[in-house]
Motif scaffolding. Structure first.
Motif, PDB file in Angstrom:
ATOM      1  N   ILE A   1     -15.593  12.808  11.392  1.00 29.82           N
ATOM      2  CA  ILE A   1     -14.186  12.073  11.761  1.00 29.82           C
ATOM      3  C   ILE A   1     -12.920  12.136  11.155  1.00 29.82           C
ATOM      4  O   ILE A   1     -12.936  12.330   9.821  1.00 29.82           O
ATOM      5  N   ASP A   2     -11.918  12.022  11.558  1.00 29.37           N
ATOM      6  CA  ASP A   2     -10.545  13.145  11.626  1.00 29.37           C
ATOM      7  C   ASP A   2     -10.065  11.263  11.140  1.00 29.37           C
ATOM      8  O   ASP A   2      -9.513  10.918  11.693  1.00 29.37           O
ATOM      9  N   LEU A   3     -10.057  11.738   9.352  1.00 27.37           N
ATOM     10  CA  LEU A   3      -9.143  10.126   8.839  1.00 27.37           C
ATOM     11  C   LEU A   3      -7.832  10.257   9.364  1.00 27.37           C
ATOM     12  O   LEU A   3      -7.304   8.812   9.151  1.00 27.37           O
TER      13      LEU A   3
ATOM     14  N   ARG B   1      -7.854   8.129  12.038  1.00 26.69           N
ATOM     15  CA  ARG B   1      -8.711   7.002  12.159  1.00 26.69           C
ATOM     16  C   ARG B   1      -7.670   5.901  11.175  1.00 26.69           C
ATOM     17  O   ARG B   1      -7.423   4.490  11.552  1.00 26.69           O
TER      18      ARG B   1
ATOM     19  N   ILE C   1     -13.761  18.786   5.171  1.00 28.03           N
ATOM     20  CA  ILE C   1     -15.109  17.954   5.587  1.00 28.03           C
ATOM     21  C   ILE C   1     -15.868  17.371   4.718  1.00 28.03           C
ATOM     22  O   ILE C   1     -16.611  18.478   4.177  1.00 28.03           O
TER      23      ILE C   1
ATOM     24  N   LEU D   1     -15.622  12.898   7.023  1.00 28.80           N
ATOM     25  CA  LEU D   1     -14.020  12.799   6.973  1.00 28.80           C
ATOM     26  C   LEU D   1     -13.608  14.007   6.970  1.00 28.80           C
ATOM     27  O   LEU D   1     -13.526  14.810   5.929  1.00 28.80           O
TER      28      LEU D   1
ATOM     29  N   VAL E   1     -10.128  15.932   6.391  1.00 30.17           N
ATOM     30  CA  VAL E   1      -8.854  15.565   5.374  1.00 30.17           C
ATOM     31  C   VAL E   1      -8.484  17.041   5.144  1.00 30.17           C
ATOM     32  O   VAL E   1      -9.102  17.945   5.387  1.00 30.17           O
TER      33      VAL E   1
ATOM     34  N   TYR F   1      -8.870  -1.587   4.657  1.00 35.80           N
ATOM     35  CA  TYR F   1      -9.562  -0.120   4.299  1.00 35.80           C
ATOM     36  C   TYR F   1      -9.714   0.269   3.414  1.00 35.80           C
ATOM     37  O   TYR F   1     -10.137   1.906   3.094  1.00 35.80           O
TER      38      TYR F   1
ATOM     39  N   LEU G   1     -14.959   2.700   1.789  1.00 36.68           N
ATOM     40  CA  LEU G   1     -15.769   3.355   2.651  1.00 36.68           C
ATOM     41  C   LEU G   1     -16.987   2.396   3.538  1.00 36.68           C
ATOM     42  O   LEU G   1     -16.555   2.746   5.124  1.00 36.68           O
TER      43      LEU G   1
ATOM     44  N   VAL H   1     -13.859   1.840   6.150  1.00 36.36           N
ATOM     45  CA  VAL H   1     -13.217   2.580   7.106  1.00 36.36           C
ATOM     46  C   VAL H   1     -14.044   2.799   7.871  1.00 36.36           C
ATOM     47  O   VAL H   1     -14.288   3.302   9.281  1.00 36.36           O
ATOM     48  N   LEU H   2     -15.755   3.315   7.897  1.00 34.18           N
ATOM     49  CA  LEU H   2     -16.562   3.508   8.939  1.00 34.18           C
ATOM     50  C   LEU H   2     -17.490   1.884   8.997  1.00 34.18           C
ATOM     51  O   LEU H   2     -18.561   1.941   9.349  1.00 34.18           O
TER      52      LEU H   2
END
Length: 153
Positions: A57-59, A62, A76, A88, A90, A118, A136, A139-140
């Protein structure tokens, strides 16, 4: 007296964030990903990490930030939440730091455009450094990611 909590510090869109060390499996350099159809834009694909297929996932995406080009510093961070491993993306992973839980404040409603749910809190480090701690689990959040998929149809 609060407890000490170890966090991995990473940068995203000129802010510093933290995730608890015990949730982090590894930190990897950028690598080629296999795109997965019908996933939200911020799900960049999957990588095969030592035999485990791991979604990435590209934060920035997101959280609705402008995505940026990946650089030599891009990392990552592989995290593990509720039996699920996710990478993730970053801007950079900087260091590991100890935070005293007494120095963590509840997050305001929105920090830098990120909704409070989040966020786990804002940690003060020393006199001038603030660290945004991510929640997290949210976020997830699978159901939310599934909802996002359904909106795109």
């Amino acid at each position: 007296m609060g407890e000490e909590m170890k966090v991995i510090v990473f940068a995203l869109a000129h802010e510093e964030y933290g995730v608890e060390v015990e949730k982090v499996r590894t930190i990897e350099r950028m690598q080629p990903m296999t795109r997965v159809p019908r996933t939200p834009e911020f799900v960049k694909g999957v990588i095969n990490l030592r035999g485990v297929v791991t979604p990435i996932i590209d934060l920035r995406g997101r959280f609705g930030f402008a995505e940026s080009d990946y650089t030599d510093n891009t990392r990552i961070i592989i995290v593990s939440v509720k039996e699920m491993e996710v990478g993730l993306i970053v801007d950079s992973a900087n260091d590991v730091t100890d935070i005293n839980t007494d120095n963590i404040d509840d997050p305001p409603e929105v920090v830098g455009g990120i909704k409070a749910k989040y966020l786990q809190g804002i940690a003060k480090i020393g006199d001038s450094r603030l660290l945004v701690l991510l929640n997290l689990e949210e976020v997830l959040n699978k159901s939310e990611i599934i909802q996002l998929e359904n909106q795109e149809e």
